[in-house]
Design a protein around this motif. Structure first.
Motif, mmCIF file in Angstrom:
data_model
loop_
_atom_site.group_PDB
_atom_site.id
_atom_site.type_symbol
_atom_site.label_atom_id
_atom_site.label_comp_id
_atom_site.label_asym_id
_atom_site.label_seq_id
_atom_site.Cartn_x
_atom_site.Cartn_y
_atom_site.Cartn_z
ATOM 1 N N ALA A 417 -24.025 97.802 21.599
ATOM 2 C CA ALA A 417 -23.304 97.250 20.446
ATOM 3 C C ALA A 417 -24.272 96.780 19.368
ATOM 4 O O ALA A 417 -24.084 97.050 18.173
ATOM 5 C CB ALA A 417 -22.406 96.094 20.903
ATOM 6 N N GLU A 418 -25.328 96.079 19.774
ATOM 7 C CA GLU A 418 -26.311 95.599 18.804
ATOM 8 C C GLU A 418 -27.043 96.771 18.155
ATOM 9 O O GLU A 418 -27.405 96.719 16.973
ATOM 10 C CB GLU A 418 -27.328 94.685 19.490
ATOM 11 C CG GLU A 418 -28.344 94.068 18.538
ATOM 12 C CD GLU A 418 -29.429 93.282 19.263
ATOM 13 O OE1 GLU A 418 -30.381 92.845 18.594
ATOM 14 O OE2 GLU A 418 -29.343 93.131 20.492
ATOM 15 N N ALA A 419 -27.235 97.849 18.905
ATOM 16 C CA ALA A 419 -27.997 98.991 18.405
ATOM 17 C C ALA A 419 -27.296 99.726 17.269
ATOM 18 O O ALA A 419 -27.934 100.484 16.532
ATOM 19 C CB ALA A 419 -28.298 99.958 19.542
ATOM 20 N N VAL A 420 -26.001 99.499 17.109
ATOM 21 C CA VAL A 420 -25.258 100.154 16.020
ATOM 22 C C VAL A 420 -25.895 99.850 14.670
ATOM 23 O O VAL A 420 -25.919 100.699 13.760
ATOM 24 C CB VAL A 420 -23.775 99.717 16.040
ATOM 25 C CG1 VAL A 420 -23.043 100.221 14.802
ATOM 26 C CG2 VAL A 420 -23.094 100.234 17.308
ATOM 27 N N GLN A 421 -26.442 98.661 14.523
ATOM 28 C CA GLN A 421 -27.022 98.258 13.240
ATOM 29 C C GLN A 421 -28.295 99.037 12.891
ATOM 30 O O GLN A 421 -28.783 98.961 11.761
ATOM 31 C CB GLN A 421 -27.335 96.767 13.255
ATOM 32 C CG GLN A 421 -28.392 96.354 14.275
ATOM 33 C CD GLN A 421 -28.588 94.856 14.344
ATOM 34 O OE1 GLN A 421 -28.837 94.213 13.344
ATOM 35 N NE2 GLN A 421 -28.452 94.316 15.538
ATOM 36 N N THR A 422 -28.846 99.792 13.837
ATOM 37 C CA THR A 422 -30.065 100.561 13.558
ATOM 38 C C THR A 422 -29.761 101.998 13.148
ATOM 39 O O THR A 422 -30.687 102.781 12.925
ATOM 40 C CB THR A 422 -30.985 100.596 14.796
ATOM 41 O OG1 THR A 422 -30.362 101.363 15.846
ATOM 42 C CG2 THR A 422 -31.274 99.188 15.300
ATOM 43 N N LYS A 423 -28.480 102.350 13.042
ATOM 44 C CA LYS A 423 -28.101 103.745 12.768
ATOM 45 C C LYS A 423 -28.719 104.259 11.478
ATOM 46 O O LYS A 423 -29.112 105.424 11.375
ATOM 47 C CB LYS A 423 -26.578 103.867 12.718
ATOM 48 C CG LYS A 423 -26.084 105.306 12.715
ATOM 49 C CD LYS A 423 -24.575 105.368 12.890
ATOM 50 C CE LYS A 423 -24.078 106.805 12.887
ATOM 51 N NZ LYS A 423 -24.701 107.621 13.953
ATOM 52 N N HIS A 424 -28.852 103.392 10.481
ATOM 53 C CA HIS A 424 -29.410 103.838 9.195
ATOM 54 C C HIS A 424 -30.890 104.202 9.289
ATOM 55 O O HIS A 424 -31.437 104.854 8.395
ATOM 56 C CB HIS A 424 -29.222 102.743 8.139
ATOM 57 C CG HIS A 424 -30.068 101.524 8.367
ATOM 58 N ND1 HIS A 424 -29.799 100.615 9.378
ATOM 59 C CD2 HIS A 424 -31.177 101.073 7.736
ATOM 60 C CE1 HIS A 424 -30.697 99.643 9.345
ATOM 61 N NE2 HIS A 424 -31.552 99.901 8.369
#
Length: 449
Positions: A417-424
């Motif tokens: 869930a936290e890793a979603v913020q690294t998609k960019h």
């Protein structure tokens, strides 16, 4: 050019705890009186700092083998030069670049942000700077076998220097806890590589028993020659900055030998008036391998509780760091701090460093992730100069990088869930039909994004 030096400057071994000064170190480099680590001290040092700087600069254009090493070039501050010099084992280590990080600087709000990339050493990690001195000591001592416990980088470095010095090397690594990029190095350099069904600290325990029973020379960072070699990275850094220290140096924290070495060099350089002030040296650990962080934050550094380490940054997956007392001393002496960062913060920081065209292994990226936290807390100010120590090359752990950019690194884990913020930050390969039109469409889409 000759450098005047007192006759009393011979290096001495001293226990970091009880202060005993043995004539020689035991096979495990521990004090026989109290069991703590020993280190080199130089009680009779006396140099002209300007002459020393000039000498080191002159050596950069020398064709002499010792001068072409970024470690042995600074040999006046090392405990010994093997005699005769053919005992010196060198791969022209050191001489690593200092890079500006413009994109990371904008992201952190620190205008003067640099990276000292120790991953540009011969075996692609900072370990080479210490290994040249320690392996040369083993060679002069007539040892046929050298050995280490390793999470990867030490084994690669030791195996290379042993091969270069016509010695045999034994590597103990934790089974399943080392990247293939690092393991392949020790195999190629001819090491006897044993994968033990334990963690790094278990490997260390077996190695310590081994060196007490067999004529095998220990090359882990408890070896004080390793620390002496590794400290030259800080000397070289100060030279690259025209002897004007930065405000902060930030170092990854695993077994804590490297932070100890860099801090030792800073203190020695100030003592010798090579620099006028001390940078603050801060140490960053992964949350899943943070015994030193917990020691400082929970116990004021009075004790360290070993833990079972768990982090994808394999180079710092260490739960019982041998050099924690040395690291605590330099942390306090320089006024630095210790921080911890999450797995997702490490992965994001690694991608951001890569976007500056540099690249590093995951353990190195804890420095940028830690800097972000130190900025938020106000410990690092926007106008200050900061140097991140990158300890290993990007290709040390390519699987980590590929999985991150494909979005697979944290799939099915508690960090998803936290890793979603690294998609960019992810740059997965784009699979296309073999047509010019498809490639142009991809190019246009990238331009819009």
């Amino acid at each position: 050019m000759s450098i005047a030096q007192n006759t009393e400057t011979d290096a001495k071994l001293r226990c970091i705890s009880c202060g005993a000064t043995p004539d020689s170190a035991g096979q495990d480099f521990r004090c026989t009186a109290c069991g703590e680590l020993v280190e080199f001290v130089f009680p009779g040092w006396s140099f002209d700092p300007a002459a020393l700087k000039s000498l080191w600069l002159d050596r950069r254009t020398s064709r002499d083998t010792l001068d072409q090493s970024g470690v042995w070039r600074f040999r006046e501050l090392l405990p010994c030069i093997p005699n005769p010099e053919e005992h010196v084992i060198t791969l022209r280590e050191g001489n690593t670049p200092l890079y500006r990080l413009p994109r990371c600087a904008r992201a952190t709000g620190v205008e003067n942000l640099y990276a000292k990339h120790q991953g540009m050493n011969p075996t692609a990690s900072f370990k080479d700077t210490g290994m040249t001195v320690a392996a040369s000591s083993a060679h002069q001592g007539g040892f046929r076998w050298v050995a280490c416990a390793s999470t990867g980088n030490t084994s690669a470095s030791m195996a290379a220097y042993a091969a270069r010095g016509n010695m045999r090397s034994l590597v103990l690594i934790p089974d399943g806890q080392i990247s293939w990029g690092k393991l392949s190095q020790s195999l190629d350099y001819g090491a006897l590589t044993c994968q033990l069904r334990t963690d790094f600290d278990g490997c260390v325990g077996i190695l310590n028993e081994l060196v007490r029973q067999k004529p095998v020379y220990l090359l882990n960072s408890v070896n004080p020659y390793r620390i002496e070699g590794q400290k030259t990275a800080a000397i070289e850094l100060m030279e690259q900055l025209a002897w004007e220290p930065p405000d902060h140096i930030i170092v990854p924290g695993g077994n804590l030998g490297n932070s100890s070495a860099i801090g030792k060099a800073l203190l020695e350089m100030r003592e010798l008036k090579l620099i006028s002030r001390l940078p603050k040296l801060s140490i960053i650990q992964a949350h899943g391998a943070n015994p030193f962080y917990r020691s400082v934050r929970e116990f004021g550094g009075k004790k360290l509780e070993p833990m079972t380490a768990d982090t994808l940054a394999t180079a710092i997956r260490i739960g019982n760091p041998a050099s924690w007392k040395k690291a605590l001393r330099v942390l306090q002496a320089t006024g630095g701090q210790v921080e911890e960062v999450t797995e997702v913060e490490i992965a994001a920081a690694k991608a951001e460093i890569g976007a500056d065209g540099i690249g590093c292994e995951p353990a190195s990226a804890v420095t940028l992730a830690g800097l972000k936290k130190l900025r938020r807390s106000g410990f690092v100010k926007s106008g200050e100069a900061v140097v991140l120590i990158l300890t290993g090359h990007l290709l040390k752990d390519p699987d980590f990088t590929i999985k991150f950019h494909r979005g697979d690194l944290f799939a099915g884990t508690g960090d998803a869930a936290e890793a979603v913020q690294t998609k960019h930050l992810q740059r997965a390969p784009v699979v296309l039909d073999a047509s010019l039109r498809a490639v142009i469409a991809a190019l246009d889409a990238a331009e819009r994004n």
